[in-house]
Design a protein around this motif. Structure first.
Motif, PDB file in Angstrom:
ATOM      1  N   GLU A 275       0.825  -1.205   0.000  1.00 27.82           N
ATOM      2  CA  GLU A 275       0.000   0.000   0.000  1.00 27.82           C
ATOM      3  C   GLU A 275       0.857   1.253   0.000  1.00 27.82           C
ATOM      4  O   GLU A 275       2.070   1.204   0.259  1.00 27.82           O
ATOM      5  CB  GLU A 275      -0.910   0.008   1.241  1.00 27.82           C
ATOM      6  CG  GLU A 275      -0.134  -0.074   2.534  1.00 27.82           C
ATOM      7  CD  GLU A 275      -0.963  -0.530   3.710  1.00 27.82           C
ATOM      8  OE1 GLU A 275      -2.168  -0.737   3.536  1.00 27.82           O
ATOM      9  OE2 GLU A 275      -0.392  -0.692   4.815  1.00 27.82           O
ATOM     10  N   GLY A 276       0.193   2.364  -0.318  1.00 27.11           N
ATOM     11  CA  GLY A 276       0.811   3.676  -0.201  1.00 27.11           C
ATOM     12  C   GLY A 276       2.064   3.844  -1.036  1.00 27.11           C
ATOM     13  O   GLY A 276       2.222   3.261  -2.112  1.00 27.11           O
ATOM     14  N   TYR A 277       2.983   4.632  -0.536  1.00 29.56           N
ATOM     15  CA  TYR A 277       4.217   4.954  -1.260  1.00 29.56           C
ATOM     16  C   TYR A 277       5.032   3.706  -1.546  1.00 29.56           C
ATOM     17  O   TYR A 277       5.721   3.618  -2.566  1.00 29.56           O
ATOM     18  CB  TYR A 277       5.037   5.945  -0.429  1.00 29.56           C
ATOM     19  CG  TYR A 277       6.221   6.537  -1.153  1.00 29.56           C
ATOM     20  CD1 TYR A 277       6.068   7.647  -1.983  1.00 29.56           C
ATOM     21  CD2 TYR A 277       7.486   5.986  -1.019  1.00 29.56           C
ATOM     22  CE1 TYR A 277       7.156   8.193  -2.641  1.00 29.56           C
ATOM     23  CE2 TYR A 277       8.583   6.517  -1.680  1.00 29.56           C
ATOM     24  CZ  TYR A 277       8.409   7.622  -2.491  1.00 29.56           C
ATOM     25  OH  TYR A 277       9.490   8.167  -3.153  1.00 29.56           O
ATOM     26  N   TYR A 278       4.968   2.734  -0.653  1.00 33.15           N
ATOM     27  CA  TYR A 278       5.787   1.531  -0.797  1.00 33.15           C
ATOM     28  C   TYR A 278       5.074   0.402  -1.525  1.00 33.15           C
ATOM     29  O   TYR A 278       5.576  -0.723  -1.551  1.00 33.15           O
ATOM     30  CB  TYR A 278       6.248   1.050   0.575  1.00 33.15           C
ATOM     31  CG  TYR A 278       7.195   1.994   1.272  1.00 33.15           C
ATOM     32  CD1 TYR A 278       8.375   2.401   0.674  1.00 33.15           C
ATOM     33  CD2 TYR A 278       6.908   2.495   2.533  1.00 33.15           C
ATOM     34  CE1 TYR A 278       9.248   3.264   1.307  1.00 33.15           C
ATOM     35  CE2 TYR A 278       7.771   3.358   3.182  1.00 33.15           C
ATOM     36  CZ  TYR A 278       8.937   3.750   2.560  1.00 33.15           C
ATOM     37  OH  TYR A 278       9.806   4.609   3.190  1.00 33.15           O
ATOM     38  N   ASP A 279       3.923   0.667  -2.105  1.00 33.67           N
ATOM     39  CA  ASP A 279       3.188  -0.370  -2.828  1.00 33.67           C
ATOM     40  C   ASP A 279       4.067  -0.954  -3.933  1.00 33.67           C
ATOM     41  O   ASP A 279       4.508  -0.247  -4.844  1.00 33.67           O
ATOM     42  CB  ASP A 279       1.911   0.226  -3.425  1.00 33.67           C
ATOM     43  CG  ASP A 279       0.974  -0.830  -3.994  1.00 33.67           C
ATOM     44  OD1 ASP A 279       1.262  -2.033  -3.840  1.00 33.67           O
ATOM     45  OD2 ASP A 279      -0.035  -0.452  -4.599  1.00 33.67           O
ATOM     46  N   GLY A 280       4.338  -2.244  -3.858  1.00 35.31           N
ATOM     47  CA  GLY A 280       5.158  -2.917  -4.854  1.00 35.31           C
ATOM     48  C   GLY A 280       6.649  -2.827  -4.613  1.00 35.31           C
ATOM     49  O   GLY A 280       7.424  -3.540  -5.270  1.00 35.31           O
ATOM     50  N   GLU A 281       7.086  -1.975  -3.698  1.00 34.26           N
ATOM     51  CA  GLU A 281       8.517  -1.843  -3.412  1.00 34.26           C
ATOM     52  C   GLU A 281       8.990  -3.012  -2.549  1.00 34.26           C
ATOM     53  O   GLU A 281       8.210  -3.657  -1.845  1.00 34.26           O
ATOM     54  CB  GLU A 281       8.800  -0.522  -2.698  1.00 34.26           C
ATOM     55  CG  GLU A 281       8.360   0.714  -3.463  1.00 34.26           C
ATOM     56  CD  GLU A 281       9.235   1.003  -4.682  1.00 34.26           C
ATOM     57  OE1 GLU A 281      10.344   0.426  -4.760  1.00 34.26           O
ATOM     58  OE2 GLU A 281       8.813   1.788  -5.548  1.00 34.26           O
ATOM     59  N   THR A 282      10.298  -3.264  -2.584  1.00 31.64           N
ATOM     60  CA  THR A 282      10.881  -4.407  -1.879  1.00 31.64           C
ATOM     61  C   THR A 282      11.567  -3.974  -0.597  1.00 31.64           C
ATOM     62  O   THR A 282      12.339  -3.009  -0.587  1.00 31.64           O
ATOM     63  CB  THR A 282      11.893  -5.135  -2.775  1.00 31.64           C
ATOM     64  OG1 THR A 282      11.229  -5.614  -3.946  1.00 31.64           O
ATOM     65  CG2 THR A 282      12.526  -6.312  -2.047  1.00 31.64           C
ATOM     66  N   LEU A 283      11.275  -4.678   0.478  1.00 25.81           N
ATOM     67  CA  LEU A 283      11.980  -4.508   1.750  1.00 25.81           C
ATOM     68  C   LEU A 283      12.929  -5.687   1.912  1.00 25.81           C
ATOM     69  O   LEU A 283      12.519  -6.851   1.807  1.00 25.81           O
ATOM     70  CB  LEU A 283      10.984  -4.448   2.904  1.00 25.81           C
ATOM     71  CG  LEU A 283      11.540  -4.193   4.313  1.00 25.81           C
ATOM     72  CD1 LEU A 283      10.473  -3.548   5.199  1.00 25.81           C
ATOM     73  CD2 LEU A 283      12.063  -5.461   5.004  1.00 25.81           C
TER      74      LEU A 283
END
Length: 461
Positions: free
Chosen positions: A408-416
């Motif tokens: 969700e939000g700014y990190y939607d789809g981003e990898t941690l």
């Protein structure tokens, strides 16, 4: 997933049941609708059904079929997602990969599902909802010469022909089997939705037009719409739509996983109000609601559900215009949520925590901004600013490769990623290139731009 059972007379408080009945009674009277039936489902069980009719002593019930119009699109979307999950297609594949050359060449499956392909809203020629599908015997007739009105991917522009294409893709990848037959075997039968069909089955309501200036009615004709049928031809009941709402909220291992239906519910259009075959809106209390509306000559329908509350509502009416079924369904959700809010499950500790994951929890800093990482259900993680609103946060879904993907939000789809030193200790978190450290600007971590070797102190301005 539990199959919704018939409504129990004591499933809701009497005051709540009366408020629900009052809402649909006002709607049927004010909109001059021949009949209206509604149902509410909670945690997979139908908890209320009500109906109003202009015929004394006779009213529909939860097993009476109505035409549901564009709610049909949610079923077609589920068939497409089944094909994706089976590896038969990719959401970012162009539709011409499966249908050959058309005037929609280059538009992707995902864009068709989210109505972002730039296609026209309707087919050319006479209004497809009130004419025979024989007038559009092939996809060229469905699309016309000017199928694309906007550049693909730039905006949300609702397209009925787009779902005709998706229905054709389903048939092509099922060796020519009609899409509604695939729907029966792959979705309806496994979910026990025996009263949902492409053509009406007894008992069903008749469709009507109501005179705008007189208390008169005119029967509406029903046409088979051919290739356009995936855009809106199904018939269903309030009971079956409650089953469908329960499925779209939780998934079913025999049809689609919980992760896939969650993906369908996630906004996929620039407007933020449409997912993959599902409409998304915010209720008056700020909660996310998901569902779809539908209309065909003689009928209007609305289906909305609140995943967090475990609550859904279906409203069906048999008038071409009039009853705002979507708004009524959302009002029914609000009545139950306000009067009988969901009782949360008791908190319970986990019995077998993963020590490595537990070690990741606690405070982390992006620069000087404090954040907190929590271990959620399973192996998922939740990252949130220590002070609400003072930074970005998100839920992250665990992957098999030891990383997490933002939901969700700014990190939607981003990898941690948890980055480790040679000895296996975690040095920092990398979230889409942002470095999170255990202390503000930890000099031992690869902070972009570096950290002044003098460290923290009273530096001159």
């Amino acid at each position: 997933m539990p199959t919704p059972s018939p409504a129990s007379p004591d499933a809701l408080f009497p005051e709540t049941r009366r408020a629900l009945l009052h809402r649909i009674a006002v709607a049927q009277s004010a909109s001059r609708t021949p009949s209206l039936v509604a149902a509410v489902v909670r945690d997979g069980r139908t908890v209320w059904t009500g109906a109003r009719s202009c015929v004394d002593g006779h009213a529909p019930d939860g097993d009476t079929q109505y035409r549901i119009g564009s709610i049909t699109k949610t079923f077609v979307a589920a068939l497409v997602m089944q094909l994706r999950d089976a590896g038969r297609l990719g959401l970012d594949d162009p539709v011409d990969k499966y249908l050959g050359a058309t005037s929609a060449d280059g538009v992707t499956i995902r864009q068709l599902l989210a109505h972002t392909g730039g296609l026209a809203s309707e087919s050319p020629g006479p209004w497809w909802e009130r004419t025979s599908g024989a007038l559009r015997p092939d996809l060229d007739g469905v699309l016309g010469e000017r199928a694309r009105l906007h550049p693909a991917g730039e905006r949300h522009h609702y397209s009925n022909p787009g779902f005709a294409l998706l229905g054709a893709v389903v048939e092509r990848l099922h060796d020519g089997q009609p899409w509604d037959e695939v729907l029966w075997s792959q979705v309806l039968e496994p979910l026990g939705m025996t009263r949902t069909s492409r053509r009406p089955q007894a008992t069903h309501a008749g469709g009507w037009a109501v005179h705008p200036y007189a208390e008169l009615m005119l029967p509406e004709a029903v046409h088979e719409t051919g290739l356009m049928a995936p855009a809106g031809e199904l018939w269903s009941t309030a009971d079956d739509l409650c089953r469908w709402a329960a499925f779209l909220a939780a998934g079913d291992e025999h049809v689609l996983s919980a992760a896939t239906v969650e993906e369908m519910r996630r906004p996929a259009a620039p407007s933020g109000d449409y997912g993959l075959g599902l409409q998304v809106t915010t209720g008056p209390d700020g909660r996310q609601l998901v569902g779809h509306g539908g209309s065909m000559p003689g009928f209007v329908a609305g289906l909305w559900f609140d995943v967090a509350e475990g609550l859904g509502a279906a409203v069906l009416a048999n008038s071409t215009t009039g009853a705002p079924t979507g708004a009524i369904a959302r009002d029914l959700l609000g009545i139950v949520t306000e009067r009988e809010p969901r009782i949360p499950e008791p908190w319970r500790p986990v019995s077998d925590p993963d020590p490595e994951l537990l070690a990741l929890t606690g405070p982390w800093y992006w620069g000087t901004s404090p954040h907190v990482l929590r271990l959620a259900a399973g192996r998922d993680l939740e990252l949130a600013p220590a002070t609400p609103g003072a930074g970005r946060g998100a839920r992250f879904r665990a992957g098999r490769d030891g990383t997490w993907t933002g939901l969700e939000g700014y990190y939607d789809g981003e990898t941690l990623r948890a980055v480790r030193a040679a000895d296996g200790t975690v040095t920092h978190l990398d979230v889409g290139s942002f470095v999170f450290t255990r202390t503000p600007y930890d000099p031992a971590a690869p902070v972009p731009g570096g950290v002044d070797p003098a460290g923290w102190g009273a530096h001159g301005a």
